[in-house]
Design an enzyme around this catalytic site. Structure first.
Site, PDB file in Angstrom:
ATOM      1  N   SER A 142      25.048  53.537  11.860  1.00 24.44           N
ATOM      2  CA  SER A 142      25.428  52.444  12.754  1.00 24.44           C
ATOM      3  C   SER A 142      26.941  52.305  12.717  1.00 24.44           C
ATOM      4  O   SER A 142      27.592  52.803  11.782  1.00 24.44           O
ATOM      5  CB  SER A 142      24.785  51.149  12.254  1.00 24.44           C
ATOM      6  OG  SER A 142      25.268  50.029  12.954  1.00 24.44           O
ATOM      7  N   TYR A 155      23.018  44.842   5.390  1.00 25.38           N
ATOM      8  CA  TYR A 155      22.755  45.838   6.448  1.00 25.38           C
ATOM      9  C   TYR A 155      23.873  46.887   6.454  1.00 25.38           C
ATOM     10  O   TYR A 155      23.603  48.093   6.500  1.00 25.38           O
ATOM     11  CB  TYR A 155      22.645  45.141   7.812  1.00 25.38           C
ATOM     12  CG  TYR A 155      22.342  46.089   8.960  1.00 25.38           C
ATOM     13  CD1 TYR A 155      21.097  46.712   9.067  1.00 25.38           C
ATOM     14  CD2 TYR A 155      23.297  46.367   9.933  1.00 25.38           C
ATOM     15  CE1 TYR A 155      20.819  47.586  10.121  1.00 25.38           C
ATOM     16  CE2 TYR A 155      23.031  47.234  10.991  1.00 25.38           C
ATOM     17  CZ  TYR A 155      21.792  47.838  11.072  1.00 25.38           C
ATOM     18  OH  TYR A 155      21.514  48.712  12.101  1.00 25.38           O
TER      19      TYR A 155
HETATM   20  N1  LIG Z   1      19.968  48.575  18.377  1.00 25.60           N
HETATM   21  C1  LIG Z   1      21.173  48.654  17.854  1.00 25.60           C
HETATM   22  O1  LIG Z   1      22.098  47.965  18.289  1.00 25.60           O
HETATM   23  C2  LIG Z   1      21.459  49.612  16.730  1.00 25.60           C
HETATM   24  C3  LIG Z   1      22.790  49.817  16.377  1.00 25.60           C
HETATM   25  C4  LIG Z   1      23.078  50.671  15.327  1.00 25.60           C
HETATM   26  C5  LIG Z   1      22.062  51.302  14.657  1.00 25.60           C
HETATM   27  N2  LIG Z   1      20.772  51.105  15.018  1.00 25.60           N
HETATM   28  C6  LIG Z   1      19.730  51.773  14.245  1.00 25.60           C
HETATM   29  O2  LIG Z   1      18.888  52.482  15.106  1.00 25.60           O
HETATM   30  C7  LIG Z   1      17.596  52.590  14.510  1.00 25.60           C
HETATM   31  C8  LIG Z   1      16.533  52.219  15.544  1.00 25.60           C
HETATM   32  O3  LIG Z   1      16.655  50.852  15.832  1.00 25.60           O
HETATM   33  P1  LIG Z   1      16.341  50.224  17.271  1.00 25.60           P
HETATM   34  O4  LIG Z   1      17.583  49.581  17.744  1.00 25.60           O
HETATM   35  O5  LIG Z   1      15.662  51.186  18.121  1.00 25.60           O
HETATM   36  O6  LIG Z   1      15.375  49.007  16.829  1.00 25.60           O
HETATM   37  P2  LIG Z   1      13.824  48.725  17.099  1.00 25.60           P
HETATM   38  O7  LIG Z   1      13.534  48.700  18.549  1.00 25.60           O
HETATM   39  O8  LIG Z   1      13.523  47.497  16.304  1.00 25.60           O
HETATM   40  O9  LIG Z   1      13.121  49.989  16.442  1.00 25.60           O
HETATM   41  C9  LIG Z   1      13.000  50.126  15.048  1.00 25.60           C
HETATM   42  C10 LIG Z   1      11.844  51.057  14.763  1.00 25.60           C
HETATM   43  O10 LIG Z   1      11.715  51.177  13.332  1.00 25.60           O
HETATM   44  C11 LIG Z   1      10.341  51.068  13.028  1.00 25.60           C
HETATM   45  N3  LIG Z   1      10.149  50.589  11.664  1.00 25.60           N
HETATM   46  C12 LIG Z   1      10.582  49.448  11.093  1.00 25.60           C
HETATM   47  N4  LIG Z   1      10.143  49.372   9.829  1.00 25.60           N
HETATM   48  C13 LIG Z   1       9.425  50.508   9.603  1.00 25.60           C
HETATM   49  C14 LIG Z   1       8.695  51.005   8.496  1.00 25.60           C
HETATM   50  N5  LIG Z   1       8.617  50.331   7.327  1.00 25.60           N
HETATM   51  N6  LIG Z   1       8.076  52.209   8.624  1.00 25.60           N
HETATM   52  C15 LIG Z   1       8.127  52.894   9.787  1.00 25.60           C
HETATM   53  N7  LIG Z   1       8.780  52.465  10.866  1.00 25.60           N
HETATM   54  C16 LIG Z   1       9.423  51.282  10.763  1.00 25.60           C
HETATM   55  C17 LIG Z   1       9.748  50.134  14.057  1.00 25.60           C
HETATM   56  O11 LIG Z   1       8.376  50.438  14.269  1.00 25.60           O
HETATM   57  P3  LIG Z   1       7.124  49.645  13.649  1.00 25.60           P
HETATM   58  O12 LIG Z   1       7.499  48.203  13.597  1.00 25.60           O
HETATM   59  O13 LIG Z   1       6.024  49.938  14.622  1.00 25.60           O
HETATM   60  O14 LIG Z   1       6.901  50.268  12.307  1.00 25.60           O
HETATM   61  C18 LIG Z   1      10.528  50.546  15.305  1.00 25.60           C
HETATM   62  O15 LIG Z   1       9.877  51.607  15.954  1.00 25.60           O
HETATM   63  C19 LIG Z   1      17.618  51.708  13.272  1.00 25.60           C
HETATM   64  O16 LIG Z   1      17.827  52.497  12.127  1.00 25.60           O
HETATM   65  C20 LIG Z   1      18.812  50.815  13.509  1.00 25.60           C
HETATM   66  O17 LIG Z   1      19.372  50.326  12.326  1.00 25.60           O
HETATM   67  C21 LIG Z   1      20.442  50.281  16.061  1.00 25.60           C
END
Ligand SMILES: NC(=O)c1ccc[n+]([C@@H]2O[C@H](COP(=O)([O-])OP(=O)(O)OC[C@H]3O[C@@H](n4cnc5c(N)ncnc54)[C@H](OP(=O)(O)O)[C@@H]3O)[C@@H](O)[C@H]2O)c1
Length: 248
Positions: A142, A155
């Site tokens: 991130s 985080y």
């Molecule tokens: N969105 C942003 O602004 C942003 C910015 C920087 C980095 N990121 C990173 O990008 C990645 C994806 O995030 P996103 O933005 O797409 O958020 P999201 O829509 O909340 O997706 C997160 C995913 O992680 C899964 N997850 C959570 N806990 C889990 C567990 N214990 N085991 C397996 N799967 C799990 C969730 O699925 P289930 O709940 O179905 O398990 C969901 O599919 C993350 O690592 C996040 O930190 C996001």
């Protein structure tokens, strides 16, 4: 032929946001998807959508905090497709709050999912990638893996850890001549379900404001695709993708 066609790609956290967008994008380019997350109905729906569009996807309910379940996901990919070419190590949570609020359970969850989950996934795919002398591990860090800001302390700590793990893994594989590529992807504000993991009202209000400029998850899916489609002797090691107007 594209360098993505017929590649077997495991995506953790494939049930929403960046993971889901990456699955759709990569399937459209001919990858064989292995989808993991905890919410089965989401995975089932995504698998159906990919197959309806002529793509290939299988799924297995997987909690990345369980090393056993992560090993089972990798074993399932090997059983069904005979190889693992790419891991998109994407599952993550972001329950933000100031440290004095003492949300220790949330610190534990973040460390379990964002750090231990990432390591368990690497552990699950590395042996077969080393054996076949090729592979690609893409870790989702991130901008919080580069910066530190109040309320995001834990985080940011987990995302700095992901970046350190990416670079350490890259060096270890490069010196071993295994042809395993490592890409650390650092998104800025991206529209997804991530903000829903913040329970603290004060932090959530700040994040809602900050995320008004958020870009689509497709933007990150395209960056992941770009890294995978490079020739095998080219490794895109680090990518930061922010909304154009995001300052920090
Ligand atoms: N969105 C942003 O602004 C942003 C910015 C920087 C980095 N990121 C990173 O990008 C990645 C994806 O995030 P996103 O933005 O797409 O958020 P999201 O829509 O909340 O997706 C997160 C995913 O992680 C899964 N997850 C959570 N806990 C889990 C567990 N214990 N085991 C397996 N799967 C799990 C969730 O699925 P289930 O709940 O179905 O398990 C969901 O599919 C993350 O690592 C996040 O930190 C996001």
């Amino acid at each position: 032929m594209s360098n993505i066609q017929d590649k077997v790609v495991i995506i953790t956290g494939a049930s929403s946001g960046i993971g889901e967008a990456a699955a759709i994008e990569l399937a459209s380019k001919g990858a064989k998807l292995v989808l993991g997350a905890r919410r089965e109905e989401r995975l089932q729906k995504l698998q159906g959508e990919i197959e309806q569009s002529g793509g290939t996807a299988i799924y297995k309910v997987t909690d990345v905090t369980s090393q056993t379940q992560m090993e089972e996901l990798a074993a399932y990919a090997l059983k069904k497709f005979g190889k693992i070419d790419v891991l998109v190590n994407n599952a993550g949570i972001m329950p933000q709050a100031f440290l004095f609020k003492k949300k220790v359970d949330e610190w534990d969850q973040m460390i379990d999912v964002n750090i231990k989950g990432v390591l368990y996934a690497i552990a699950a795919v590395l042996p077969s990638m080393r054996e076949q002398k090729s592979g690609h591990i893409i870790n989702l860090s991130s901008v919080a893996g580069h910066n530190i800001y109040p309320g995001g302390t834990v985080y940011c700590g987990t995302k700095h850890a992901v970046r350190a793990i990416s670079e350490g893994l890259r060096q270890e594989e490069a010196m071993s001549g295994t042809n395993i590529r490592v890409t650390n992807v650092s998104p800025g504000a991206v529209s997804s379900e991530l903000l829903a993991t913040t329970s603290d009202a004060e932090s959530k209000a700040g994040l809602d404001e900050f995320y008004k400029v958020a870009i689509d998850a497709d933007s990150i899916a395209r960056a992941i695709t770009f890294a995978i489609e490079q020739p095998s002797d080219v490794a895109i090691n680090e990518m930061i993708i922010r909304p154009t107007v995001q300052v920090g």
